[in-house]
Every structure is written in structure tokens, then in C-alpha cells.
Design a protein around this motif. Sequence first.
Motif: not given
Length: 246
Positions: A22-23, A28-29, A35-37, A124-125
Motif C-alpha cells: 500500500l505504501a 497516501p492519505a 488497508r481496512h477494506l 494493484i492485484p
Amino acid sequence: MRVILPPSESKSGGGDGAPLHLASLSFPAATETRRHLVDALVTLSADLDASRAALGLGATAIAEVDRNAELWTAPTRPALERYTGVLYDALDFSGMTKPTRTKALDRLMVGSALFGVLGAGDPIPAYRLSAGSKLPGEPSLTTTWKPVLADVFSGIDGFIVDLRSGAYQNLGKVDGAVTVTVMTEKPDGSRSVVSHFNKHYKGLVARDLVRTRRRVDDINTVAAVLADAGQRVELANPTTVVVLTV
């Protein structure tokens, strides 16, 4: 100028990039919400029936659930190569010259129910999550993303053309963005909003805005670029360009 594309439900498989990090993504905001989703989708994928209900999948769509189960481990590829379908066929990123591809990666962004908004080259995957999906125990994606994307978009300098559909625009509005409506004009002069070819023409709009050498910083220049490329356009209001088809 930046152009926000809608995502697509269809996505290419595989890839040769490292697993999701993700980084490494733009904006980045949005990292903690992403991450949560992602974690929520991975957890949900353990329950096939719940996944089908939440994601609106048919009984045979097991592969889509498997993709979500592997979000943290699957290979990645750039967003413009991950998303497929009518709009992305019309954009034709793979057929662009190297200089034009560089401009596309600089100018284009992609809206996403899972990632909020992505840079065109973000790795992205493959995944399955739409703006209208409702994850168990979670607020709506609009509630989740609206404050986050307000922060993200407020930090983007310059002129923005927003080609997302209404459902994805609702995840996070862009103040002052120009939008595009595709309409068909019949021989009697009557008009109606295009549904079937809407994505195709928006792909052409994005392609033309990537290719242009003009400095695009207002709606009049957007209309001029599209007209120069052979599209029939009108200005419906100060923030809406209408593309006319027959």
C-alpha cells in the motif's frame, strides 16, 4: 490537467509485479482506509455465500471470491493494465507510443471502490468490489470514502476532468471538476443519454485528452481538444461537456 477514469468490473489476471504494497500507491492519505477494506475483503472471502451476497455475484463466480482471498499475496500490474473492458479498449493504452504512454501515466487516475483513487501506474492485484457493494458489518462505501477522498482531492493541484459514473463520483466529489455526458441525437433532433456506448466514448475522451499538446486548464479547452479530434461537443453548463453521437 488530471483525468479520473471509472474502474471496470472486468480485470486482467496475473501480473509480474510484487504483491500489494500500500505504501507504493499514490495518494497516501487513503492508505489506512485501503488497508481496512483489503482486510475486510480477505476476511469476507472465507464465506462464499456471504461474498456472493455482498458483491452481487452469481453462483458460478467463485474465481472472483478467490481473487479477493489472495489480495495480499497475488501479483500486481499497473492500474491501466489491470482494468479492462470497453472504456479501456477505447483508451488503448497498450497501443500508445512511449511518449504518449508517459503522458497517460502522468495525467490519468482511476476511481476505485477498494482503493479510492489510484495513479494510472499504481501496481494493484485483481479484485472484486463495486461502489454499490455492502460489506457485512461495515458502513456504506460512500460513508467510508467520502471524507477520505475529500482530503485526497483537495490536495491535487490543477484542473480535473472527472469521467467516473455517478456511483463512483458519490464516493468522493471533486469540487470544480469538469464532467462529460454522452448523448445520442436522433434525426428528429431529440436526444437521450447513451448507455451502451457511454464507456466507449469516455474512453475516446480520455485518449484525446492524453494525446493533446494543448495546455488544458478550462472547460473550453476540453471542448476544443475533443472537437479537434473529430468529436461533436457542446457545453451544457460551466462544468459539463456533452459529447453527441448518432
